[in-house]
Design a protein around this motif. Sequence first.
Motif, PDB file in Angstrom:
ATOM      1  N   MET A  97      34.596  -2.844 -40.541  1.00  0.00           N
ATOM      2  CA  MET A  97      35.597  -2.074 -41.249  1.00  0.00           C
ATOM      3  C   MET A  97      35.791  -0.731 -40.550  1.00  0.00           C
ATOM      4  O   MET A  97      34.840  -0.150 -40.062  1.00  0.00           O
ATOM      5  CB  MET A  97      35.162  -1.816 -42.685  1.00  0.00           C
ATOM      6  CG  MET A  97      35.299  -2.986 -43.604  1.00  0.00           C
ATOM      7  SD  MET A  97      34.856  -2.552 -45.293  1.00  0.00           S
ATOM      8  CE  MET A  97      33.195  -1.942 -45.107  1.00  0.00           C
ATOM      9  N   ASP A  98      37.013  -0.281 -40.588  1.00  0.00           N
ATOM     10  CA  ASP A  98      37.371   0.995 -39.991  1.00  0.00           C
ATOM     11  C   ASP A  98      38.043   1.833 -41.071  1.00  0.00           C
ATOM     12  O   ASP A  98      39.264   1.942 -41.130  1.00  0.00           O
ATOM     13  CB  ASP A  98      38.302   0.764 -38.799  1.00  0.00           C
ATOM     14  CG  ASP A  98      38.749   2.053 -38.138  1.00  0.00           C
ATOM     15  OD1 ASP A  98      38.117   3.105 -38.370  1.00  0.00           O
ATOM     16  OD2 ASP A  98      39.748   2.016 -37.403  1.00  0.00           O
ATOM     17  N   ILE A  99      37.236   2.423 -41.947  1.00  0.00           N
ATOM     18  CA  ILE A  99      37.762   3.210 -43.063  1.00  0.00           C
ATOM     19  C   ILE A  99      37.973   4.645 -42.598  1.00  0.00           C
ATOM     20  O   ILE A  99      37.074   5.258 -42.021  1.00  0.00           O
ATOM     21  CB  ILE A  99      36.811   3.158 -44.270  1.00  0.00           C
ATOM     22  CG1 ILE A  99      36.716   1.718 -44.775  1.00  0.00           C
ATOM     23  CG2 ILE A  99      37.263   4.108 -45.367  1.00  0.00           C
ATOM     24  CD1 ILE A  99      35.676   1.510 -45.859  1.00  0.00           C
ATOM     25  N   ARG A 100      39.178   5.152 -42.863  1.00  0.00           N
ATOM     26  CA  ARG A 100      39.520   6.509 -42.449  1.00  0.00           C
ATOM     27  C   ARG A 100      39.930   7.337 -43.666  1.00  0.00           C
ATOM     28  O   ARG A 100      40.755   6.915 -44.468  1.00  0.00           O
ATOM     29  CB  ARG A 100      40.666   6.474 -41.443  1.00  0.00           C
ATOM     30  CG  ARG A 100      40.298   5.674 -40.203  1.00  0.00           C
ATOM     31  CD  ARG A 100      41.441   5.621 -39.245  1.00  0.00           C
ATOM     32  NE  ARG A 100      41.174   4.688 -38.165  1.00  0.00           N
ATOM     33  CZ  ARG A 100      41.901   4.638 -37.062  1.00  0.00           C
ATOM     34  NH1 ARG A 100      42.935   5.450 -36.915  1.00  0.00           N
ATOM     35  NH2 ARG A 100      41.611   3.762 -36.122  1.00  0.00           N
ATOM     36  N   GLN A 101      39.348   8.516 -43.777  1.00  0.00           N
ATOM     37  CA  GLN A 101      39.637   9.399 -44.900  1.00  0.00           C
ATOM     38  C   GLN A 101      40.932  10.153 -44.671  1.00  0.00           C
ATOM     39  O   GLN A 101      41.121  10.792 -43.648  1.00  0.00           O
ATOM     40  CB  GLN A 101      38.495  10.390 -45.093  1.00  0.00           C
ATOM     41  CG  GLN A 101      38.735  11.329 -46.257  1.00  0.00           C
ATOM     42  CD  GLN A 101      37.565  12.239 -46.520  1.00  0.00           C
ATOM     43  OE1 GLN A 101      36.416  11.837 -46.392  1.00  0.00           O
ATOM     44  NE2 GLN A 101      37.851  13.471 -46.886  1.00  0.00           N
TER      45      GLN A 101
END
Length: 140
Positions: A1-5
């Motif tokens: 996963m590549d979760i970006r805030q």
Amino acid sequence: MDIRQITPTYHVSPQLDAVDAQAIKDAGFVRVVCNRPDSEVPPALQSEAIGAAMRAAGLEFEVLPLTHMTMTPENVAIQEGFAQADGPVLAYCASGTRSTVIWALSQAGKLSTDDILNTAAKAGYDLGGLRPTLDALSEG
């Protein structure tokens, strides 16, 4: 996963998989929003399959498929409502760009265009092409 805030409560990601559900829950998210149309992905990645896994993990799951043609004021308002939750929200699409664009559109008139574009850029999304639209929405 590549979760970006994007903000402390709104995050974006490229396509999720059903096996990501528990990790998303463990990361503290309370709601997942699918912004990817089912026509773009195989059945295993369509909203029904992903939604079932997310709900089984105890997450809220919403679907608002977006394309360039469906970035309407009505859909911006719907997404903005989905982004309001009792904890962090994770929205996903193919790359995270559409989920970031709709956030940007929802912030026009609330934040300066520069602040919106800089926030997106910090998350890795170049939305510079939206500047005229954001400026126009801010004036309206």
